[in-house]
Scaffold this active site. Structure first.
Site, PDB file in Angstrom:
ATOM      1  N   HIS A   1      13.675 -33.452 -13.200  1.00  0.00           N
ATOM      2  CA  HIS A   1      12.548 -32.702 -13.770  1.00  0.00           C
ATOM      3  C   HIS A   1      12.323 -33.045 -15.239  1.00  0.00           C
ATOM      4  CE1 HIS A   1      11.577 -29.414 -10.593  1.00  0.00           C
ATOM      5  NE2 HIS A   1      11.951 -30.546 -10.030  1.00  0.00           N
TER       6      HIS A   1
ATOM      7  N   HIS B   1      18.113 -34.125  -1.741  1.00  0.00           N
ATOM      8  CA  HIS B   1      18.134 -32.783  -1.147  1.00  0.00           C
ATOM      9  C   HIS B   1      19.278 -32.602  -0.157  1.00  0.00           C
ATOM     10  CE1 HIS B   1      13.632 -32.581  -2.342  1.00  0.00           C
ATOM     11  NE2 HIS B   1      14.397 -32.046  -3.277  1.00  0.00           N
TER      12      HIS B   1
ATOM     13  N   ARG C   1      19.179 -32.047 -10.570  1.00  0.00           N
ATOM     14  CA  ARG C   1      17.730 -31.833 -10.568  1.00  0.00           C
ATOM     15  C   ARG C   1      17.161 -31.712 -11.985  1.00  0.00           C
ATOM     16  NH1 ARG C   1      14.589 -26.674  -8.928  1.00  0.00           N
ATOM     17  NH2 ARG C   1      12.587 -27.435  -8.133  1.00  0.00           N
TER      18      ARG C   1
ATOM     19  N   ASN D   1       9.584 -24.915 -12.230  1.00  0.00           N
ATOM     20  CA  ASN D   1      10.862 -24.794 -12.951  1.00  0.00           C
ATOM     21  C   ASN D   1      11.348 -23.359 -13.124  1.00  0.00           C
ATOM     22  OD1 ASN D   1      10.999 -27.559 -13.315  1.00  0.00           O
ATOM     23  ND2 ASN D   1       9.990 -27.516 -15.315  1.00  0.00           N
TER      24      ASN D   1
HETATM   25  C1  HEM Z   1       9.727 -35.810  -3.252  1.00  0.00           C
HETATM   26  C2  HEM Z   1       9.266 -34.775  -3.942  1.00  0.00           C
HETATM   27  C3  HEM Z   1      10.079 -33.556  -4.175  1.00  0.00           C
HETATM   28  C4  HEM Z   1       9.698 -32.288  -3.902  1.00  0.00           C
HETATM   29  C5  HEM Z   1       8.364 -31.824  -3.362  1.00  0.00           C
HETATM   30  C6  HEM Z   1      10.828 -31.445  -4.228  1.00  0.00           C
HETATM   31  C7  HEM Z   1      10.830 -30.070  -4.101  1.00  0.00           C
HETATM   32  C8  HEM Z   1      11.931 -29.260  -4.274  1.00  0.00           C
HETATM   33  C9  HEM Z   1      11.952 -27.839  -4.070  1.00  0.00           C
HETATM   34  C10 HEM Z   1      10.743 -26.995  -3.647  1.00  0.00           C
HETATM   35  C11 HEM Z   1      13.193 -27.404  -4.321  1.00  0.00           C
HETATM   36  C12 HEM Z   1      13.683 -25.956  -4.236  1.00  0.00           C
HETATM   37  C13 HEM Z   1      13.401 -25.259  -5.541  1.00  0.00           C
HETATM   38  C14 HEM Z   1      13.513 -23.740  -5.426  1.00  0.00           C
HETATM   39  O1  HEM Z   1      13.173 -23.183  -4.387  1.00  0.00           O
HETATM   40  O2  HEM Z   1      13.924 -23.106  -6.412  1.00  0.00           O
HETATM   41  C15 HEM Z   1      13.984 -28.546  -4.681  1.00  0.00           C
HETATM   42  C16 HEM Z   1      15.325 -28.524  -4.990  1.00  0.00           C
HETATM   43  C17 HEM Z   1      16.077 -29.623  -5.334  1.00  0.00           C
HETATM   44  N1  HEM Z   1      15.579 -30.902  -5.576  1.00  0.00           N
HETATM   45 FE1  HEM Z   1      13.737 -31.566  -5.106  1.00  0.00          FE
HETATM   46  N2  HEM Z   1      11.852 -32.210  -4.701  1.00  0.00           N
HETATM   47  C18 HEM Z   1      11.452 -33.507  -4.687  1.00  0.00           C
HETATM   48  C19 HEM Z   1      12.163 -34.598  -5.122  1.00  0.00           C
HETATM   49  C20 HEM Z   1      13.446 -34.540  -5.634  1.00  0.00           C
HETATM   50  C21 HEM Z   1      14.132 -35.645  -6.288  1.00  0.00           C
HETATM   51  C22 HEM Z   1      13.512 -37.002  -6.566  1.00  0.00           C
HETATM   52  C23 HEM Z   1      15.371 -35.185  -6.638  1.00  0.00           C
HETATM   53  C24 HEM Z   1      16.498 -35.890  -7.343  1.00  0.00           C
HETATM   54  C25 HEM Z   1      16.655 -37.222  -7.332  1.00  0.00           C
HETATM   55  C26 HEM Z   1      15.463 -33.811  -6.194  1.00  0.00           C
HETATM   56  C27 HEM Z   1      16.582 -33.016  -6.307  1.00  0.00           C
HETATM   57  C28 HEM Z   1      16.633 -31.694  -5.940  1.00  0.00           C
HETATM   58  C29 HEM Z   1      17.866 -30.924  -5.919  1.00  0.00           C
HETATM   59  C30 HEM Z   1      19.260 -31.451  -6.211  1.00  0.00           C
HETATM   60  C31 HEM Z   1      17.521 -29.622  -5.549  1.00  0.00           C
HETATM   61  C32 HEM Z   1      18.455 -28.407  -5.449  1.00  0.00           C
HETATM   62  C33 HEM Z   1      18.477 -27.740  -6.807  1.00  0.00           C
HETATM   63  C34 HEM Z   1      19.511 -26.629  -6.962  1.00  0.00           C
HETATM   64  O3  HEM Z   1      20.511 -26.615  -6.239  1.00  0.00           O
HETATM   65  O4  HEM Z   1      19.329 -25.804  -7.878  1.00  0.00           O
HETATM   66  N3  HEM Z   1      14.280 -33.447  -5.629  1.00  0.00           N
HETATM   67  N4  HEM Z   1      13.195 -29.671  -4.645  1.00  0.00           N
END
Ligand code: HEM
Ligand SMILES: *[C@@H]1O[C@H](CO)[C@@H](O)[C@H](O)[C@H]1NC(C)=O
Length: 255
Positions: free
Chosen positions: A66, A193, A62, A94
């Site tokens: 970002h 995700h 992620r 972030n």
């Molecule tokens: C489509 C729009 C997207 C939205 C609205 C979104 C939103 C989010 C949110 C709200 C979280 C949880 C953050 C938290 O609660 O701390 C998250 C986690 C994550 N996102 Fe997204 N995301 C999006 C697209 C993406 C994309 C494009 C990728 C990578 C190609 C991605 C990879 C991840 C990963 C791997 C996590 C887990 C992070 C961790 O384990 O620390 N996301 N995302």
């Protein structure tokens, strides 16, 4: 002096050449003579980081996402200033959410020991994202290298560019279009995700306050999923950690 047509064309031409040169330099073999061990060093580091903390794969991936959505993939997400709390990493999407900064520093140190001052932090983020995904069971992809690191990092830009969890489909498509990605790209990339974790915060609205109606759950949500999430995330339980799916350490097809 008036801004003439000729001046305008030379400025535009200069801009295009910058873009062209920048892109022409990117290549999978960018470090093959300047730091031939770069890719194997990163892979070893990622292996050892994930061996002791397999849940970090999603976090590492992620960081690259970002980074890229704000000023391009230029490592601006990493920038730290003792005098500012208004940088990308301080922005709402972030702060208390991005993970793996310390581990990226560790990878950087290993590269600096082998090839001082050669590998950009932007490239480190890109390679680490790929290697972490592969280590977690995902497919590989070629990483083009030779990115330059930026020096500007602004919370306001991160807030404006990163997709909010409150966006609807049309808004998500628009958000990705702003960085040259289309609807298919957005859907496919959202499959990321399949691993990692989240806090309850971003889903509370859909569970308890959908469309601002107190107590309402988003009716379009799978009811088993909603019930399961409610159990893990009681109302107002913002910081509790939940997993993205049932296999948070694995990049698989359960999502
Ligand atoms: C489509 C729009 C997207 C939205 C609205 C979104 C939103 C989010 C949110 C709200 C979280 C949880 C953050 C938290 O609660 O701390 C998250 C986690 C994550 N996102 Fe997204 N995301 C999006 C697209 C993406 C994309 C494009 C990728 C990578 C190609 C991605 C990879 C991840 C990963 C791997 C996590 C887990 C992070 C961790 O384990 O620390 N996301 N995302
Ligand atoms: C989106 O872009 C990709 C890659 O450029 C392309 O293969 C795909 O057909 C496009 N999809 C849509 C819906 O335009």
């Amino acid at each position: 002096m008036a801004f003439s047509r000729t001046m305008l064309s030379s400025v535009v031409l200069a801009l295009f050449s910058l873009v062209a040169v920048g892109q022409a330099q990117l290549s999978t073999t960018f470090y093959s003579s300047s730091c031939p061990t770069a890719l194997s060093i990163v892979r070893q580091q990622v292996d050892s980081i994930l061996a002791s903390n397999p849940n970090l794969a999603g976090g590492l991936q992620r960081l690259h996402f970002h980074d890229c959505f704000v000023r391009g993939c230029d490592a601006s997400v990493l920038l730290f200033s003792a005098s500012s709390t208004n940088q990308e990493k301080d922005a709402q999407p972030n702060q208390n959410s991005l993970r793996g900064f310390q581990q990226i520093d560790q990878v950087n140190s290993a590269l600096e020991a082998a090839c001082p001052g050669v590998v950009s932090c932007a490239d480190i983020l890109a390679i680490v994202a790929r290697d972490a995904t592969v280590k977690a069971g995902g497919q590989t992809w070629p990483v083009l290298l030779g990115r330059r690191d930026g020096t500007v990092s602004l919370a306001s830009e991160a807030l404006a560019a990163l997709p909010s969890p409150l966006l609807n489909l049309g808004q998500l498509i628009q958000n990705f279009a702003a960085v040259g990605l289309n609807a298919s790209d957005m859907i496919v990339l959202s499959g990321a995700h399949t691993f990692g974790r989240a806090r309850c915060g971003p889903v509370l609205n859909r569970l308890y306050n959908f469309n601002g109606v107190n107590g309402q759950t988003d009716p379009s949500m799978d009811s088993t999923l909603a019930a399961n999430l409610k159990k893990q995330c009681p109302p107002n339980e913002v910081t509790t950690i939940i997993t993205m799916d049932s296999s948070p350490n694995v990049f698989d097809r359960t999502y």
